[in-house]
Write a protein that holds these residues in place. Structure first.
Motif, PDB file in Angstrom:
ATOM      1  N   GLU A 156      18.275 -19.368  83.060  1.00  0.00           N
ATOM      2  CA  GLU A 156      17.654 -19.416  84.383  1.00  0.00           C
ATOM      3  C   GLU A 156      17.423 -18.015  84.944  1.00  0.00           C
ATOM      4  O   GLU A 156      16.412 -17.748  85.599  1.00  0.00           O
ATOM      5  CB  GLU A 156      18.523 -20.236  85.343  1.00  0.00           C
ATOM      6  N   ASP A 157      18.360 -17.109  84.720  1.00  0.00           N
ATOM      7  CA  ASP A 157      18.259 -15.752  85.254  1.00  0.00           C
ATOM      8  C   ASP A 157      18.941 -14.813  84.264  1.00  0.00           C
ATOM      9  O   ASP A 157      20.167 -14.834  84.132  1.00  0.00           O
ATOM     10  CB  ASP A 157      18.938 -15.668  86.627  1.00  0.00           C
ATOM     11  N   PRO A 158      18.177 -13.984  83.533  1.00  0.00           N
ATOM     12  CA  PRO A 158      18.765 -13.107  82.512  1.00  0.00           C
ATOM     13  C   PRO A 158      19.826 -12.155  83.055  1.00  0.00           C
ATOM     14  O   PRO A 158      20.660 -11.673  82.293  1.00  0.00           O
ATOM     15  CB  PRO A 158      17.555 -12.334  81.980  1.00  0.00           C
ATOM     16  N   SER A 159      19.814 -11.872  84.354  1.00  0.00           N
ATOM     17  CA  SER A 159      20.812 -10.956  84.920  1.00  0.00           C
ATOM     18  C   SER A 159      22.137 -11.644  85.191  1.00  0.00           C
ATOM     19  O   SER A 159      23.137 -10.991  85.487  1.00  0.00           O
ATOM     20  CB  SER A 159      20.293 -10.340  86.221  1.00  0.00           C
ATOM     21  N   LYS A 160      22.138 -12.984  85.090  1.00  0.00           N
ATOM     22  CA  LYS A 160      23.354 -13.752  85.343  1.00  0.00           C
ATOM     23  C   LYS A 160      23.572 -14.721  84.195  1.00  0.00           C
ATOM     24  O   LYS A 160      22.655 -15.067  83.464  1.00  0.00           O
ATOM     25  CB  LYS A 160      23.244 -14.519  86.667  1.00  0.00           C
ATOM     26  N   GLY A 161      24.801 -15.147  84.060  1.00  0.00           N
ATOM     27  CA  GLY A 161      25.111 -16.083  83.001  1.00  0.00           C
ATOM     28  C   GLY A 161      26.098 -17.135  83.453  1.00  0.00           C
ATOM     29  O   GLY A 161      26.723 -17.022  84.514  1.00  0.00           O
ATOM     30  N   LYS A 162      26.204 -18.158  82.621  1.00  0.00           N
ATOM     31  CA  LYS A 162      27.181 -19.226  82.875  1.00  0.00           C
ATOM     32  C   LYS A 162      27.987 -19.445  81.606  1.00  0.00           C
ATOM     33  O   LYS A 162      27.433 -19.554  80.515  1.00  0.00           O
ATOM     34  CB  LYS A 162      26.473 -20.514  83.285  1.00  0.00           C
ATOM     35  N   TYR A 163      29.295 -19.491  81.751  1.00  0.00           N
ATOM     36  CA  TYR A 163      30.208 -19.656  80.622  1.00  0.00           C
ATOM     37  C   TYR A 163      31.041 -20.897  80.915  1.00  0.00           C
ATOM     38  O   TYR A 163      31.787 -20.941  81.889  1.00  0.00           O
ATOM     39  CB  TYR A 163      31.100 -18.417  80.518  1.00  0.00           C
ATOM     40  N   VAL A 164      30.878 -21.920  80.088  1.00  0.00           N
ATOM     41  CA  VAL A 164      31.647 -23.150  80.250  1.00  0.00           C
ATOM     42  C   VAL A 164      32.626 -23.255  79.090  1.00  0.00           C
ATOM     43  O   VAL A 164      32.237 -23.121  77.929  1.00  0.00           O
ATOM     44  CB  VAL A 164      30.728 -24.383  80.288  1.00  0.00           C
ATOM     45  N   MET A 165      33.878 -23.468  79.404  1.00  0.00           N
ATOM     46  CA  MET A 165      34.923 -23.467  78.380  1.00  0.00           C
ATOM     47  C   MET A 165      35.927 -24.587  78.614  1.00  0.00           C
ATOM     48  O   MET A 165      36.297 -24.874  79.754  1.00  0.00           O
ATOM     49  CB  MET A 165      35.633 -22.113  78.385  1.00  0.00           C
ATOM     50  N   PHE A 166      36.338 -25.246  77.532  1.00  0.00           N
ATOM     51  CA  PHE A 166      37.400 -26.240  77.578  1.00  0.00           C
ATOM     52  C   PHE A 166      38.581 -25.720  76.758  1.00  0.00           C
ATOM     53  O   PHE A 166      38.403 -25.159  75.672  1.00  0.00           O
ATOM     54  CB  PHE A 166      36.931 -27.570  76.984  1.00  0.00           C
ATOM     55  N   THR A 167      39.773 -25.903  77.282  1.00  0.00           N
ATOM     56  CA  THR A 167      40.978 -25.467  76.582  1.00  0.00           C
ATOM     57  C   THR A 167      42.066 -26.505  76.759  1.00  0.00           C
ATOM     58  O   THR A 167      41.907 -27.474  77.527  1.00  0.00           O
ATOM     59  CB  THR A 167      41.462 -24.109  77.123  1.00  0.00           C
ATOM     60  N   GLU A 168      43.148 -26.351  76.039  1.00  0.00           N
ATOM     61  CA  GLU A 168      44.335 -27.184  76.222  1.00  0.00           C
ATOM     62  C   GLU A 168      45.485 -26.291  76.661  1.00  0.00           C
ATOM     63  O   GLU A 168      45.679 -25.202  76.120  1.00  0.00           O
ATOM     64  CB  GLU A 168      44.689 -27.924  74.932  1.00  0.00           C
ATOM     65  N   ALA A 169      46.220 -26.743  77.641  1.00  0.00           N
ATOM     66  CA  ALA A 169      47.357 -25.987  78.164  1.00  0.00           C
ATOM     67  C   ALA A 169      48.569 -26.895  78.265  1.00  0.00           C
ATOM     68  O   ALA A 169      48.429 -28.089  78.544  1.00  0.00           O
ATOM     69  CB  ALA A 169      47.018 -25.408  79.538  1.00  0.00           C
ATOM     70  N   LYS A 170      49.733 -26.317  78.053  1.00  0.00           N
ATOM     71  CA  LYS A 170      50.960 -27.103  78.162  1.00  0.00           C
ATOM     72  C   LYS A 170      51.092 -27.680  79.562  1.00  0.00           C
ATOM     73  O   LYS A 170      50.760 -27.036  80.555  1.00  0.00           O
ATOM     74  CB  LYS A 170      52.168 -26.224  77.835  1.00  0.00           C
ATOM     75  N   LYS A 171      51.540 -28.902  79.631  1.00  0.00           N
ATOM     76  CA  LYS A 171      51.699 -29.562  80.924  1.00  0.00           C
ATOM     77  C   LYS A 171      52.630 -28.738  81.811  1.00  0.00           C
ATOM     78  O   LYS A 171      53.649 -28.216  81.361  1.00  0.00           O
ATOM     79  CB  LYS A 171      52.239 -30.975  80.731  1.00  0.00           C
TER      80      LYS A 171
END
Length: 269
Positions: free
Chosen positions: A54-69
């Protein structure tokens, strides 16, 4: 290897599935800095994607992880949000352990889209074929309009000309899960063929005595005609549903004075 756009995490059933959506300033090291941050926090990336379309000067980073409860994710998020490159941050828990690769609403080729299984699409086709006269021609016309729209969109967002428009189509069809395209076309004579392996329509059909990919024939005709500014017709002659090794769509010029809609209606197969 991640193959589904929507899946359930099974790596550690006792851990929490946590997602982060990071809007960031797009610098040379932005993505690496964000990835390094998660590594420093001992958060393995189970699934992630980047988007700066959408805009080369900005970005979007979507990440999924697992963490200990019980781990303090809020403090980690607050620390991440304070980084100079981070422009905004959303995060949360996936209570049902779902990992998915899209935001809502989903957009494809500039318009809102939905994901359906190929089997669902073929179910639509079967119902239409059973209850609607000349359904094959109707679906071909719909494909024609959609192919024209796809070509117009691609022309607006990237360099497209007679030398690369079919390569762009090849990448589009593979990315959309439609099939693997090979082609041979004389753009001056408007003659050639488009061959598709692993067609999403033919692959879900039961055995057929006739080709079943009229919608794709229409899409190809619309895309090629819009790309070249010259009208072509496309007819499927071989189909995986008939036991052929691939689906072949023959490209030919429309006779002078004829309208493509009249040629396609009911006559694509």
């Amino acid at each position: 290897m991640v193959r589904d756009l929507y899946m359930f995490s099974k790596v550690d059933p006792e851990a929490d599935v946590v997602w982060f959506k990071i809007n960031y300033e797009n610098t040379l090291h932005s993505e690496a800095d964000i990835t390094a941050f998660f590594a420093d926090k001992d958060l393995d990336i189970r699934f992630a994607y980047l988007d700066s379309s959408e805009d080369p000067s900005k970005g979007k980073y979507v990440m999924f992880t697992e963490a200990k409860k019980g781990r303090d994710i809020k403090s980690i998020a607050e620390e991440l949000e304070k980084k100079d490159i981070v422009l905004g941050l959303d995060w949360g828990y996936s209570k049902n352990r779902v990992i998915q690769s899209v935001d809502f609403p989903l957009h494809i080729l500039g318009d809102r889209a939905v994901m359906i299984r190929a089997k669902t699409f073929v179910n639509f086709l079967n119902v239409l074929n059973e209850h609607v006269p000349q359904s094959e021609g109707l679906l071909t016309i719909v494909g024609l309009r959609n192919g024209e729209g796809a070509a117009r969109y691609l022309r607006g967002v990237t360099e497209m000309d007679d030398s690369n428009f079919l390569e762009l189509l090849k990448e589009l069809l593979m990315a959309a899960g439609w099939g693997i395209l090979d082609y041979d076309m004389d753009v001056d004579e408007l003659k050639g063929s488009a061959r598709i392996r692993e067609s999403f329509i033919a692959g879900e059909y039961e055995d057929s005595d006739t080709p079943v990919c009229g919608y794709i024939s229409g899409f190809l005709a619309g895309y090629i005609s819009e790309s070249l500014g010259k009208v072509v017709q496309v007819r499927e002659t071989r189909c995986e549903s008939m036991g052929d090794v691939l689906c072949e769509h023959i490209i030919s010029p429309v006779p002078e004075g004829a309208k493509i809609e009249h040629l396609l209606r009911g006559g694509s197969n």
